[in-house]
Design a protein around this motif. Structure first.
Motif, PDB file in Angstrom:
ATOM      1  N   ASN A  74      -1.520   2.982  11.473  1.00 32.12           N
ATOM      2  CA  ASN A  74      -0.503   3.055  10.425  1.00 32.12           C
ATOM      3  C   ASN A  74      -0.647   4.397   9.722  1.00 32.12           C
ATOM      4  O   ASN A  74      -1.688   4.681   9.127  1.00 32.12           O
ATOM      5  CB  ASN A  74      -0.712   1.895   9.440  1.00 32.12           C
ATOM      6  CG  ASN A  74       0.375   1.809   8.388  1.00 32.12           C
ATOM      7  OD1 ASN A  74       1.129   2.749   8.169  1.00 32.12           O
ATOM      8  ND2 ASN A  74       0.443   0.689   7.699  1.00 32.12           N
ATOM      9  N   VAL A  75       0.379   5.239   9.796  1.00 32.13           N
ATOM     10  CA  VAL A  75       0.367   6.562   9.176  1.00 32.13           C
ATOM     11  C   VAL A  75       1.450   6.600   8.102  1.00 32.13           C
ATOM     12  O   VAL A  75       2.581   6.173   8.349  1.00 32.13           O
ATOM     13  CB  VAL A  75       0.661   7.673  10.216  1.00 32.13           C
ATOM     14  CG1 VAL A  75       0.533   9.051   9.581  1.00 32.13           C
ATOM     15  CG2 VAL A  75      -0.249   7.546  11.422  1.00 32.13           C
ATOM     16  N   THR A  76       1.109   7.114   6.924  1.00 30.11           N
ATOM     17  CA  THR A  76       2.124   7.279   5.888  1.00 30.11           C
ATOM     18  C   THR A  76       2.596   8.724   5.875  1.00 30.11           C
ATOM     19  O   THR A  76       1.823   9.639   5.551  1.00 30.11           O
ATOM     20  CB  THR A  76       1.593   6.889   4.495  1.00 30.11           C
ATOM     21  OG1 THR A  76       1.067   5.567   4.553  1.00 30.11           O
ATOM     22  CG2 THR A  76       2.720   6.927   3.472  1.00 30.11           C
ATOM     23  N   LEU A  77       3.841   8.923   6.243  1.00 31.49           N
ATOM     24  CA  LEU A  77       4.453  10.246   6.206  1.00 31.49           C
ATOM     25  C   LEU A  77       5.045  10.485   4.816  1.00 31.49           C
ATOM     26  O   LEU A  77       5.209   9.576   4.020  1.00 31.49           O
ATOM     27  CB  LEU A  77       5.560  10.339   7.257  1.00 31.49           C
ATOM     28  CG  LEU A  77       5.186   9.936   8.689  1.00 31.49           C
ATOM     29  CD1 LEU A  77       6.410  10.025   9.599  1.00 31.49           C
ATOM     30  CD2 LEU A  77       4.050  10.788   9.221  1.00 31.49           C
ATOM     31  N   GLY A  78       5.357  11.734   4.525  1.00 34.72           N
ATOM     32  CA  GLY A  78       6.035  12.064   3.271  1.00 34.72           C
ATOM     33  C   GLY A  78       5.130  12.231   2.078  1.00 34.72           C
ATOM     34  O   GLY A  78       5.608  12.524   0.977  1.00 34.72           O
ATOM     35  N   LEU A  79       3.821  12.031   2.245  1.00 29.27           N
ATOM     36  CA  LEU A  79       2.880  12.193   1.139  1.00 29.27           C
ATOM     37  C   LEU A  79       2.326  13.616   1.117  1.00 29.27           C
ATOM     38  O   LEU A  79       2.305  14.296   2.149  1.00 29.27           O
ATOM     39  CB  LEU A  79       1.708  11.207   1.289  1.00 29.27           C
ATOM     40  CG  LEU A  79       2.031   9.717   1.265  1.00 29.27           C
ATOM     41  CD1 LEU A  79       0.750   8.911   1.536  1.00 29.27           C
ATOM     42  CD2 LEU A  79       2.648   9.312  -0.061  1.00 29.27           C
ATOM     43  N   PRO A  80       1.815  14.075  -0.025  1.00 28.85           N
ATOM     44  CA  PRO A  80       1.205  15.408  -0.079  1.00 28.85           C
ATOM     45  C   PRO A  80      -0.235  15.413   0.431  1.00 28.85           C
ATOM     46  O   PRO A  80      -0.964  16.378   0.214  1.00 28.85           O
ATOM     47  CB  PRO A  80       1.264  15.743  -1.576  1.00 28.85           C
ATOM     48  CG  PRO A  80       1.232  14.432  -2.264  1.00 28.85           C
ATOM     49  CD  PRO A  80       1.984  13.481  -1.367  1.00 28.85           C
ATOM     50  N   HIS A 107       0.816  -1.205   0.000  1.00 29.75           N
ATOM     51  CA  HIS A 107       0.000   0.000   0.000  1.00 29.75           C
ATOM     52  C   HIS A 107       0.856   1.264   0.000  1.00 29.75           C
ATOM     53  O   HIS A 107       0.632   2.200  -0.783  1.00 29.75           O
ATOM     54  CB  HIS A 107      -0.839  -0.016   1.293  1.00 29.75           C
ATOM     55  CG  HIS A 107      -2.301   0.218   1.080  1.00 29.75           C
ATOM     56  ND1 HIS A 107      -3.269  -0.383   1.845  1.00 29.75           N
ATOM     57  CD2 HIS A 107      -2.971   1.003   0.216  1.00 29.75           C
ATOM     58  CE1 HIS A 107      -4.466   0.010   1.470  1.00 29.75           C
ATOM     59  NE2 HIS A 107      -4.319   0.851   0.481  1.00 29.75           N
ATOM     60  N   THR A 108       1.826   1.299   0.912  1.00 34.70           N
ATOM     61  CA  THR A 108       2.632   2.493   1.115  1.00 34.70           C
ATOM     62  C   THR A 108       3.339   2.913  -0.168  1.00 34.70           C
ATOM     63  O   THR A 108       3.318   4.091  -0.563  1.00 34.70           O
ATOM     64  CB  THR A 108       3.663   2.245   2.238  1.00 34.70           C
ATOM     65  OG1 THR A 108       2.973   1.880   3.437  1.00 34.70           O
ATOM     66  CG2 THR A 108       4.495   3.489   2.494  1.00 34.70           C
ATOM     67  N   GLU A 109       3.972   1.953  -0.822  1.00 37.58           N
ATOM     68  CA  GLU A 109       4.713   2.260  -2.041  1.00 37.58           C
ATOM     69  C   GLU A 109       3.783   2.712  -3.171  1.00 37.58           C
ATOM     70  O   GLU A 109       4.123   3.593  -3.965  1.00 37.58           O
ATOM     71  CB  GLU A 109       5.525   1.037  -2.482  1.00 37.58           C
ATOM     72  CG  GLU A 109       6.615   0.631  -1.506  1.00 37.58           C
ATOM     73  CD  GLU A 109       6.136  -0.286  -0.380  1.00 37.58           C
ATOM     74  OE1 GLU A 109       6.987  -0.798   0.368  1.00 37.58           O
ATOM     75  OE2 GLU A 109       4.898  -0.497  -0.244  1.00 37.58           O
ATOM     76  N   TYR A 110       2.592   2.114  -3.238  1.00 31.74           N
ATOM     77  CA  TYR A 110       1.641   2.506  -4.277  1.00 31.74           C
ATOM     78  C   TYR A 110       1.155   3.933  -4.062  1.00 31.74           C
ATOM     79  O   TYR A 110       1.031   4.710  -5.019  1.00 31.74           O
ATOM     80  CB  TYR A 110       0.457   1.536  -4.280  1.00 31.74           C
ATOM     81  CG  TYR A 110      -0.537   1.806  -5.390  1.00 31.74           C
ATOM     82  CD1 TYR A 110      -0.129   1.852  -6.724  1.00 31.74           C
ATOM     83  CD2 TYR A 110      -1.889   2.016  -5.113  1.00 31.74           C
ATOM     84  CE1 TYR A 110      -1.032   2.101  -7.747  1.00 31.74           C
ATOM     85  CE2 TYR A 110      -2.798   2.254  -6.132  1.00 31.74           C
ATOM     86  CZ  TYR A 110      -2.365   2.299  -7.445  1.00 31.74           C
ATOM     87  OH  TYR A 110      -3.269   2.538  -8.455  1.00 31.74           O
TER      88      TYR A 110
END
Length: 337
Positions: free
Chosen positions: A290-296, A138-141
């Motif tokens: 689960n948090v995805t950092l670095g995304l806009p 998920h994260t990479e996508y």
């Protein structure tokens, strides 16, 4: 809380996602949940609710502007073009297109500012791989979709955030045997920079305290159990300290997660997936997000998977999904801590 609704992608329909969704929605008022809409096949959702004997009102909508007015009376559903079969516990490759469509539309709504952020229900990677999905997870996508939309490089960073621990793995969905080669000074430095920035900007921590683990047992024991700490990790941390980062490490991972140690930092940056996630999930499995950092855009998710073995049985707990909804709304309003 934000005044815009959250987008929820449906996840794998064979998993526990639908029942988490129903239970969270039915608890919306006592829990004060922020308005959200799910991107899913409405006929499937009705079939699953009927199968489980869950009473939940649903309403199909056409735009995100309809969510706030709809949410108090019915679960808002933005219909997918794809259709799902109601087969709890039986993941199907045929569902892959719909799962991906739901993610794509949730990302688009978040990037366009129609939604305050995206909360993703769990997916299983194997059925997607069988359908030709070319990303480790998920994260990479999400990172790839962001790069396409913004035409700028994006490095997504996974963070597990619970009541007593935030943990970030530098390398994520790769075999353990591949970690030493994948672990570069550039990757480590960028992961720490993104983590530090997002803790300031989205979690309101003015001067984040960062603890960084070593790769090897005992952080290499001065080179006796591996040299990555001396050759790679320490030089990166020294450079960042010179810039003013508050960093401790490289530290032995086996002594980083007890209560007294956790009191000394705001986030633990670890070298590989299980080094970070085992500690986070052991401490607070039902409350960790689960948090995805670095995304806009803002993205959160429950910290668990599809749980095919219990799907449709009515025993799954919705706590982590509820925590993910609340955290996404708090991040959007700038009040997350």
């Amino acid at each position: 809380m934000t005044d815009k609704p959250l987008a929820v992608s449906c996840g794998d329909p064979a998993g526990i996602g639908p029942e988490l969704l129903f239970r969270a929605y039915n608890r919306r008022e006592p829990l004060g949940l922020p308005p959200f809409a799910v991107i899913c096949d409405p006929d499937f959702l009705k079939a699953r609710a009927n199968r489980m004997g869950v009473g939940v009102s649903m309403k199909c909508i056409e735009s995100w502007q309809e969510v706030p007015a709809t949410f108090s009376e019915a679960l808002p559903v933005l219909p997918l073009k794809a259709r799902f079969d109601d087969c709890p516990g039986e993941p199907l490759t045929a569902h892959a297109n719909g799962i991906i469509e739901s993610i794509d539309r949730g990302v688009a709504a978040s990037l366009s500012d129609e939604a305050a952020g995206l909360v993703t229900l769990p997916i299983a990677k194997a059925p997607l791989y069988d359908a030709g999905f070319a990303f480790p997870g998920h994260t990479e996508y999400l990172g790839s979709l962001s790069e396409k939309a913004t035409a700028t490089p994006v490095q997504p960073v996974m963070m597990l955030a619970g009541p007593s621990l935030r943990a970030v793995p530098v390398t994520i969905h790769i075999p353990l045997s591949a970690v030493p080669e994948a672990l570069t000074d550039e990757l480590l430095e960028q992961t720490i920079r993104i983590t530090e920035r997002d803790l300031r900007e989205r979690f309101g921590i003015q001067c984040p305290r960062i603890a960084v683990s070593g790769l090897n047992p005992h952080a290499g024991e001065s080179g006796k159990m591996g040299s990555e700490e001396m050759d790679l990790v320490a030089p990166v941390l020294d450079r960042l300290r010179e810039e003013g980062f508050d960093i401790a490490g490289p530290l032995p991972a086996d002594t980083m997660f007890h209560e007294r140690a956790r009191a000394g930092y705001d986030v633990a940056v670890c070298m590989y997936h299980d080094q970070a996630l085992i500690a986070a999930k052991a401490l607070a499995f039902d409350e960790t997000v689960n948090v995805t950092l670095g995304l806009p855009f803002i993205r959160t998710s429950p910290d668990h998977g599809t749980a095919f073995d219990i799907a449709g049985k009515g025993v799954a707990r919705e706590d982590s999904f509820i925590a993910a909804l609340k955290m996404a709304a708090e991040m959007a309003s700038g009040s997350s801590r």
